[in-house]
Motif scaffolding. Structure first.
Motif, PDB file in Angstrom:
ATOM      1  N   ILE A  26       0.841  -1.211   0.000  1.00  0.00           N
ATOM      2  CA  ILE A  26       0.000   0.000   0.000  1.00  0.00           C
ATOM      3  C   ILE A  26       0.867   1.248   0.000  1.00  0.00           C
ATOM      4  CG2 ILE A  26      -1.612   1.337   1.386  1.00  0.00           C
ATOM      5  CD1 ILE A  26      -2.925  -1.230   2.262  1.00  0.00           C
ATOM      6  N   ARG A  27       1.924   1.220   0.787  1.00  0.00           N
ATOM      7  CA  ARG A  27       2.819   2.387   0.834  1.00  0.00           C
ATOM      8  C   ARG A  27       3.468   2.614  -0.536  1.00  0.00           C
ATOM      9  NH1 ARG A  27       8.128   3.181   4.760  1.00  0.00           N
ATOM     10  NH2 ARG A  27       9.103   4.805   3.491  1.00  0.00           N
ATOM     11  N   PHE A  28       3.920   1.531  -1.161  1.00  0.00           N
ATOM     12  CA  PHE A  28       4.567   1.667  -2.470  1.00  0.00           C
ATOM     13  C   PHE A  28       3.600   2.245  -3.490  1.00  0.00           C
ATOM     14  CE2 PHE A  28       5.556  -0.143  -6.642  1.00  0.00           C
ATOM     15  CZ  PHE A  28       6.846   0.347  -6.812  1.00  0.00           C
ATOM     16  N   VAL A  29       2.381   1.697  -3.524  1.00  0.00           N
ATOM     17  CA  VAL A  29       1.379   2.176  -4.477  1.00  0.00           C
ATOM     18  C   VAL A  29       1.008   3.622  -4.193  1.00  0.00           C
ATOM     19  CG1 VAL A  29      -1.001   1.844  -5.305  1.00  0.00           C
ATOM     20  CG2 VAL A  29       0.479  -0.147  -4.917  1.00  0.00           C
ATOM     21  N   GLY A  30       0.810   3.948  -2.903  1.00  0.00           N
ATOM     22  CA  GLY A  30       0.433   5.316  -2.561  1.00  0.00           C
ATOM     23  C   GLY A  30       1.492   6.315  -2.958  1.00  0.00           C
ATOM     24  N   VAL A  31       2.782   5.983  -2.732  1.00  0.00           N
ATOM     25  CA  VAL A  31       3.853   6.904  -3.110  1.00  0.00           C
ATOM     26  C   VAL A  31       3.913   7.055  -4.626  1.00  0.00           C
ATOM     27  CG1 VAL A  31       6.355   7.212  -3.099  1.00  0.00           C
ATOM     28  CG2 VAL A  31       5.178   6.463  -1.031  1.00  0.00           C
ATOM     29  N   ARG A  32       3.726   5.946  -5.356  1.00  0.00           N
ATOM     30  CA  ARG A  32       3.756   6.031  -6.809  1.00  0.00           C
ATOM     31  C   ARG A  32       2.621   6.885  -7.354  1.00  0.00           C
ATOM     32  NH1 ARG A  32       8.618   5.330  -8.744  1.00  0.00           N
ATOM     33  NH2 ARG A  32       9.633   3.492  -7.824  1.00  0.00           N
ATOM     34  N   ILE A  33       1.460   6.777  -6.704  1.00  0.00           N
ATOM     35  CA  ILE A  33       0.332   7.606  -7.150  1.00  0.00           C
ATOM     36  C   ILE A  33       0.647   9.081  -6.935  1.00  0.00           C
ATOM     37  CG2 ILE A  33      -2.075   8.202  -6.659  1.00  0.00           C
ATOM     38  CD1 ILE A  33      -2.567   5.254  -6.050  1.00  0.00           C
ATOM     39  N   VAL A  34       1.219   9.395  -5.808  1.00  0.00           N
ATOM     40  CA  VAL A  34       1.567  10.797  -5.533  1.00  0.00           C
ATOM     41  C   VAL A  34       2.619  11.290  -6.525  1.00  0.00           C
ATOM     42  CG1 VAL A  34       2.573  12.369  -3.833  1.00  0.00           C
ATOM     43  CG2 VAL A  34       0.934  10.626  -3.113  1.00  0.00           C
ATOM     44  N   MET A  35       3.569  10.400  -6.898  1.00  0.00           N
ATOM     45  CA  MET A  35       4.668  10.790  -7.777  1.00  0.00           C
ATOM     46  C   MET A  35       4.349  10.518  -9.248  1.00  0.00           C
ATOM     47  SD  MET A  35       7.879   9.299  -5.561  1.00  0.00           S
ATOM     48  CE  MET A  35       9.032   9.705  -6.879  1.00  0.00           C
ATOM     49  N   ARG A  36       3.088  10.435  -9.598  1.00  0.00           N
ATOM     50  CA  ARG A  36       2.750  10.131 -10.982  1.00  0.00           C
ATOM     51  C   ARG A  36       3.360  11.185 -11.912  1.00  0.00           C
ATOM     52  NH1 ARG A  36      -1.766  11.917  -8.409  1.00  0.00           N
ATOM     53  NH2 ARG A  36      -2.819  13.790  -9.233  1.00  0.00           N
ATOM     54  N   GLY A  37       3.787  10.720 -13.057  1.00  0.00           N
ATOM     55  CA  GLY A  37       4.471  11.598 -13.990  1.00  0.00           C
ATOM     56  C   GLY A  37       5.973  11.590 -13.770  1.00  0.00           C
ATOM     57  N   ARG A  47       5.564  16.269  -1.611  1.00  0.00           N
ATOM     58  CA  ARG A  47       6.377  15.842  -0.472  1.00  0.00           C
ATOM     59  C   ARG A  47       5.518  15.685   0.771  1.00  0.00           C
ATOM     60  NH1 ARG A  47      10.086  19.600  -2.691  1.00  0.00           N
ATOM     61  NH2 ARG A  47       9.516  21.159  -1.132  1.00  0.00           N
ATOM     62  N   ARG A  48       4.541  16.577   0.945  1.00  0.00           N
ATOM     63  CA  ARG A  48       3.651  16.487   2.094  1.00  0.00           C
ATOM     64  C   ARG A  48       2.810  15.215   2.038  1.00  0.00           C
ATOM     65  NH1 ARG A  48       1.408  22.757   2.444  1.00  0.00           N
ATOM     66  NH2 ARG A  48       3.336  23.668   3.324  1.00  0.00           N
ATOM     67  N   TRP A  49       2.286  14.893   0.854  1.00  0.00           N
ATOM     68  CA  TRP A  49       1.442  13.707   0.724  1.00  0.00           C
ATOM     69  C   TRP A  49       2.248  12.415   0.901  1.00  0.00           C
ATOM     70  CZ3 TRP A  49      -3.444  12.867   1.221  1.00  0.00           C
ATOM     71  CH2 TRP A  49      -4.341  13.906   1.029  1.00  0.00           C
ATOM     72  N   ILE A  50       3.476  12.407   0.418  1.00  0.00           N
ATOM     73  CA  ILE A  50       4.336  11.239   0.624  1.00  0.00           C
ATOM     74  C   ILE A  50       4.585  11.017   2.117  1.00  0.00           C
ATOM     75  CG2 ILE A  50       6.678  10.360   0.296  1.00  0.00           C
ATOM     76  CD1 ILE A  50       6.644  11.638  -2.479  1.00  0.00           C
ATOM     77  N   THR A  51       4.819  12.108   2.849  1.00  0.00           N
ATOM     78  CA  THR A  51       5.031  12.009   4.305  1.00  0.00           C
ATOM     79  C   THR A  51       3.777  11.496   4.992  1.00  0.00           C
ATOM     80  OG1 THR A  51       6.591  13.858   4.213  1.00  0.00           O
ATOM     81  CG2 THR A  51       5.653  13.305   6.367  1.00  0.00           C
ATOM     82  N   ARG A  52       2.612  11.967   4.554  1.00  0.00           N
ATOM     83  CA  ARG A  52       1.363  11.526   5.156  1.00  0.00           C
ATOM     84  C   ARG A  52       1.141  10.034   4.916  1.00  0.00           C
ATOM     85  NH1 ARG A  52      -2.108  16.670   2.877  1.00  0.00           N
ATOM     86  NH2 ARG A  52      -1.325  18.215   4.395  1.00  0.00           N
TER      87      ARG A  52
END
Length: 305
Positions: A26-37, A47-52
């Motif tokens: 879940i963490r991997f997928v969530g970070v990838r979604i935030v870093m899309r593109g 950066r804030r969303w990755i920390t959250r």
């Protein structure tokens, strides 16, 4: 302790591994979604969303592991409590000694070199460690404070069960109650008491100035008035009619025995001299009486002739 961990169920361990792998996914997928593109430089919001996401995964991991292991933790906690109780019972004296050491350091009721009374023993503190207090014993008879030569080791734990009397302020000077008993027969109370007062004043005079200074210093340290350094004297009688000569003096501790002996000797000698003078006076009166009787007999004999 090894047996406790060995008894943990394999199902809980397997569930924990699967749960942590799921959270990692879940963490991997969530970070990838935030870093899309896949930008080269992340924006502040990214950066804030990755920390959250990372923090949320950590919180979920803690909560999930706690729920999985709750039954086992309960059993483990009970085992640890039983082990801790057994350890406390076995090491009770050691724990009390260490705790008393902390209390002594925090409150400082005495230091090395102080004269104290602890657990019924009076002495000078020569060493303090984590478990014992070592003292050189002092004899308190008649408040003479003479060293006995015996060494005493007292456990620190006695601080909790015994009163502590610090004698440091009476180490150099003490209030000493001097008491001399004289048989009243054939003795002039006035003459003996006069000699007693003179002897006290004479033997106390060399120490008076220093005694006053020491007393004032002790009063400043304690914060209480201790009285006067000048000797207080009085005379009383016992139930048998003997004279009791009393004096309260503030003397150097090392001189108590010597000064007491000197004053007692002077007083007893004065009583002896008074007794001799009384006997001498009685003998003289008796001789005069016999002489007068002899003269009367001679006069009567002449008249009869």
């Amino acid at each position: 302790m090894i047996d406790i961990f060995a008894a943990l169920p394999a199902q809980a361990a397997l569930s924990s591994v699967m749960f942590l792998l799921f959270l990692a996914l879940i963490r991997f997928v969530g970070v990838r979604i935030v870093m899309r593109g896949k930008p080269d430089i992340l924006s502040k919001d990214q950066r804030r969303w990755i920390t959250r996401v990372k923090r949320a995964c950590v919180v979920l991991a803690i909560i999930g592991l706690f729920l999985i292991w709750a039954p086992q933790l309960h059993t483990f906690a009970l085992s640890m409590v039983a082990f801790a109780l057994a350890l406390v019972v076995a090491l009770k004296e050691v724990i009390l000694g260490i705790t008393a050491g902390f209390v002594r350091v925090a409150t400082t009721p005495f230091r090395v070199g102080d004269w104290i009374i602890l657990d019924g023993h009076a002495g000078e503190v020569v060493d303090i460690d984590a478990f014992t207090i070592r003292m050189v014993e002092i004899e308190q008879t008649d408040m003479s404070y003479q060293y006995t030569g015996r060494a005493v080791a007292i456990p620190n734990a006695k601080i909790f069960s015994s009163n502590i009397v610090n004698l440091q302020n009476t180490r150099n000077y003490i209030f000493h109650d001097l008491r001399v008993v004289v048989a009243v027969s054939d003795v002039s109370p006035e003459a003996v008491f006069t000699v007693f007062k003179q002897s006290v004043e004479e033997h106390y005079k060399p120490f008076m100035a220093e005694a006053r200074q020491n007393l004032r210093q002790a009063e400043r340290e304690i914060g209480v008035s201790l009285g006067q350094a000048e000797p207080l004297m009085s005379i009383q009688t016992t139930e048998f009619g003997n004279l009791v000569l009393l004096a309260r003096v503030y003397l150097p501790t090392a001189q108590v025995v010597a000064v007491t002996a000197a004053i007692t000797e002077d007083t007893v000698q004065a009583a002896h001299d008074s007794r001799l003078a009384t006997h001498r006076t009685l003998i003289e009166h008796e001789e005069e009486y016999k002489f007068s009787l002899g003269n009367k007999s001679s006069v009567n004999a002449k008249r009869a002739a």
